[in-house]
Design a protein around this motif. Structure first.
Motif, mmCIF file in Angstrom:
data_model
loop_
_atom_site.group_PDB
_atom_site.id
_atom_site.type_symbol
_atom_site.label_atom_id
_atom_site.label_comp_id
_atom_site.label_asym_id
_atom_site.label_seq_id
_atom_site.Cartn_x
_atom_site.Cartn_y
_atom_site.Cartn_z
ATOM 1 N N ALA A 101 6.727 -1.754 -4.889
ATOM 2 C CA ALA A 101 5.692 -1.009 -4.166
ATOM 3 C C ALA A 101 6.304 0.033 -3.235
ATOM 4 O O ALA A 101 5.794 1.155 -3.131
ATOM 5 C CB ALA A 101 4.808 -1.971 -3.377
ATOM 6 N N ALA A 102 7.401 -0.315 -2.578
ATOM 7 C CA ALA A 102 8.048 0.627 -1.664
ATOM 8 C C ALA A 102 8.518 1.876 -2.399
ATOM 9 O O ALA A 102 8.512 2.975 -1.843
ATOM 10 C CB ALA A 102 9.224 -0.047 -0.962
ATOM 11 N N THR A 103 8.886 1.722 -3.648
ATOM 12 C CA THR A 103 9.399 2.829 -4.454
ATOM 13 C C THR A 103 8.304 3.609 -5.162
ATOM 14 O O THR A 103 8.424 4.826 -5.322
ATOM 15 C CB THR A 103 10.386 2.284 -5.516
ATOM 16 O OG1 THR A 103 11.418 1.565 -4.848
ATOM 17 C CG2 THR A 103 10.993 3.386 -6.339
ATOM 18 N N HIS A 104 7.244 2.933 -5.573
ATOM 19 C CA HIS A 104 6.252 3.552 -6.455
ATOM 20 C C HIS A 104 4.901 3.884 -5.820
ATOM 21 O O HIS A 104 4.100 4.584 -6.444
ATOM 22 C CB HIS A 104 6.007 2.655 -7.671
ATOM 23 C CG HIS A 104 7.190 2.534 -8.556
ATOM 24 N ND1 HIS A 104 8.135 1.539 -8.407
ATOM 25 C CD2 HIS A 104 7.605 3.286 -9.591
ATOM 26 C CE1 HIS A 104 9.073 1.684 -9.322
ATOM 27 N NE2 HIS A 104 8.777 2.742 -10.053
ATOM 28 N N LEU A 105 4.614 3.372 -4.640
ATOM 29 C CA LEU A 105 3.295 3.582 -4.037
ATOM 30 C C LEU A 105 3.403 4.287 -2.690
ATOM 31 O O LEU A 105 4.373 4.092 -1.952
ATOM 32 C CB LEU A 105 2.584 2.234 -3.834
ATOM 33 C CG LEU A 105 2.349 1.361 -5.068
ATOM 34 C CD1 LEU A 105 1.698 0.045 -4.666
ATOM 35 C CD2 LEU A 105 1.523 2.086 -6.115
ATOM 36 N N SER A 106 2.388 5.065 -2.368
ATOM 37 C CA SER A 106 2.314 5.694 -1.049
ATOM 38 C C SER A 106 1.962 4.629 -0.014
ATOM 39 O O SER A 106 1.470 3.546 -0.367
ATOM 40 C CB SER A 106 1.236 6.776 -1.059
ATOM 41 O OG SER A 106 -0.050 6.173 -1.134
ATOM 42 N N PRO A 107 2.165 4.910 1.270
ATOM 43 C CA PRO A 107 1.757 3.934 2.287
ATOM 44 C C PRO A 107 0.281 3.538 2.181
ATOM 45 O O PRO A 107 -0.053 2.356 2.337
ATOM 46 C CB PRO A 107 2.057 4.662 3.604
ATOM 47 C CG PRO A 107 3.207 5.557 3.266
ATOM 48 C CD PRO A 107 2.902 6.033 1.857
ATOM 49 N N ALA A 108 -0.599 4.491 1.883
ATOM 50 C CA ALA A 108 -2.033 4.162 1.750
ATOM 51 C C ALA A 108 -2.279 3.270 0.539
ATOM 52 O O ALA A 108 -3.089 2.330 0.609
ATOM 53 C CB ALA A 108 -2.860 5.440 1.637
ATOM 54 N N GLU A 109 -1.597 3.531 -0.562
ATOM 55 C CA GLU A 109 -1.754 2.690 -1.758
ATOM 56 C C GLU A 109 -1.217 1.285 -1.502
ATOM 57 O O GLU A 109 -1.811 0.299 -1.958
ATOM 58 C CB GLU A 109 -1.029 3.320 -2.946
ATOM 59 C CG GLU A 109 -1.689 4.583 -3.459
ATOM 60 C CD GLU A 109 -0.831 5.332 -4.462
ATOM 61 O OE1 GLU A 109 -1.420 5.891 -5.417
ATOM 62 O OE2 GLU A 109 0.415 5.372 -4.312
ATOM 63 N N ARG A 110 -0.114 1.186 -0.783
ATOM 64 C CA ARG A 110 0.440 -0.132 -0.457
ATOM 65 C C ARG A 110 -0.529 -0.925 0.409
ATOM 66 O O ARG A 110 -0.764 -2.116 0.184
ATOM 67 C CB ARG A 110 1.803 0.001 0.226
ATOM 68 C CG ARG A 110 2.866 0.567 -0.689
ATOM 69 C CD ARG A 110 4.266 0.429 -0.146
ATOM 70 N NE ARG A 110 4.523 1.050 1.126
ATOM 71 C CZ ARG A 110 5.129 2.217 1.310
ATOM 72 N NH1 ARG A 110 5.524 2.942 0.263
ATOM 73 N NH2 ARG A 110 5.343 2.690 2.522
ATOM 74 N N ALA A 111 -1.117 -0.278 1.395
ATOM 75 C CA ALA A 111 -2.058 -0.956 2.294
ATOM 76 C C ALA A 111 -3.305 -1.439 1.557
ATOM 77 O O ALA A 111 -3.896 -2.455 1.932
ATOM 78 C CB ALA A 111 -2.447 -0.026 3.439
ATOM 79 N N ALA A 112 -3.686 -0.736 0.496
ATOM 80 C CA ALA A 112 -4.876 -1.110 -0.278
ATOM 81 C C ALA A 112 -4.573 -2.148 -1.357
ATOM 82 O O ALA A 112 -5.496 -2.723 -1.934
ATOM 83 C CB ALA A 112 -5.482 0.137 -0.924
ATOM 84 N N ALA A 113 -3.291 -2.405 -1.621
ATOM 85 C CA ALA A 113 -2.903 -3.329 -2.696
ATOM 86 C C ALA A 113 -3.013 -4.781 -2.244
ATOM 87 O O ALA A 113 -2.804 -5.106 -1.075
ATOM 88 C CB ALA A 113 -1.467 -3.029 -3.136
#
Length: 162
Positions: A63-75
């Motif tokens: 997730a740290a490599t492939h997602l934006s901070p907003a996408e990580r927070a929504a995951a």
């Protein structure tokens, strides 16, 4: 769109695959804010010789490599067992959203003790003690009984009883 139930079933499948390969039975699915699975992983500690090859840590790194901070927070992280302190810290540091787990660390400690094995080498702290801002749901009644059976078979195999 995949449902929570489908993600948790996949976690059980991944945990069972891990156990069949000789690894501890843990599996995880990371789902995006839309509920679709983004990535999945299973435990690989024994087969790789890496004591940090936990699925939750692998997915936090992904997730740290492939997602934006907003996408990580929504995951949402769906997982067969409650995160250990290492994985809970990684989850919190990466900024992932909620965790839904099937069985707790306390249950795992009980299951290990029931077959005569010691507890974990690291204190079994609840996720909220390590990453207090993370929303957590679990254990999941009924599914935890199924994971108990998977762990029991794996642990008895370690003792040569399976």
């Amino acid at each position: 769109m995949a449902t929570e139930s489908q993600h948790l079933e996949r976690c059980i499948e991944l945990a069972t695959e891990a156990a069949a390969a000789g690894d501890e039975p843990f599996g995880s699915v990371l789902a995006g804010g839309d509920g679709e699975a983004l990535a999945e992983a299973r435990n690989r500690v024994v087969t790789t010789g890496d004591p940090m090859a936990h699925p939750e840590l692998a997915l936090a790194r992904w997730a740290a490599t492939h997602l934006s901070p907003a996408e990580r927070a929504a995951a949402t992280m769906y997982t067969s067992g409650e995160h250990c302190p290492m994985c809970a810290a990684a989850h919190g540091l990466v900024g992932l959203g909620p965790i839904v787990y099937i069985h707790s660390l306390a249950q795992l400690v009980e299951w290990r003790q029931a077959v005569g094995l010691p507890g974990p080498r690291v204190a079994p702290l609840p996720i909220q003690e390590v990453a207090p801002g993370v929303s957590v749901e679990g254990p999941m009644a009924g599914l935890d009984d199924r994971m108990h059976l998977v762990h029991d078979h794996y642990l008895r195999g370690l003792l040569g009883e399976a």
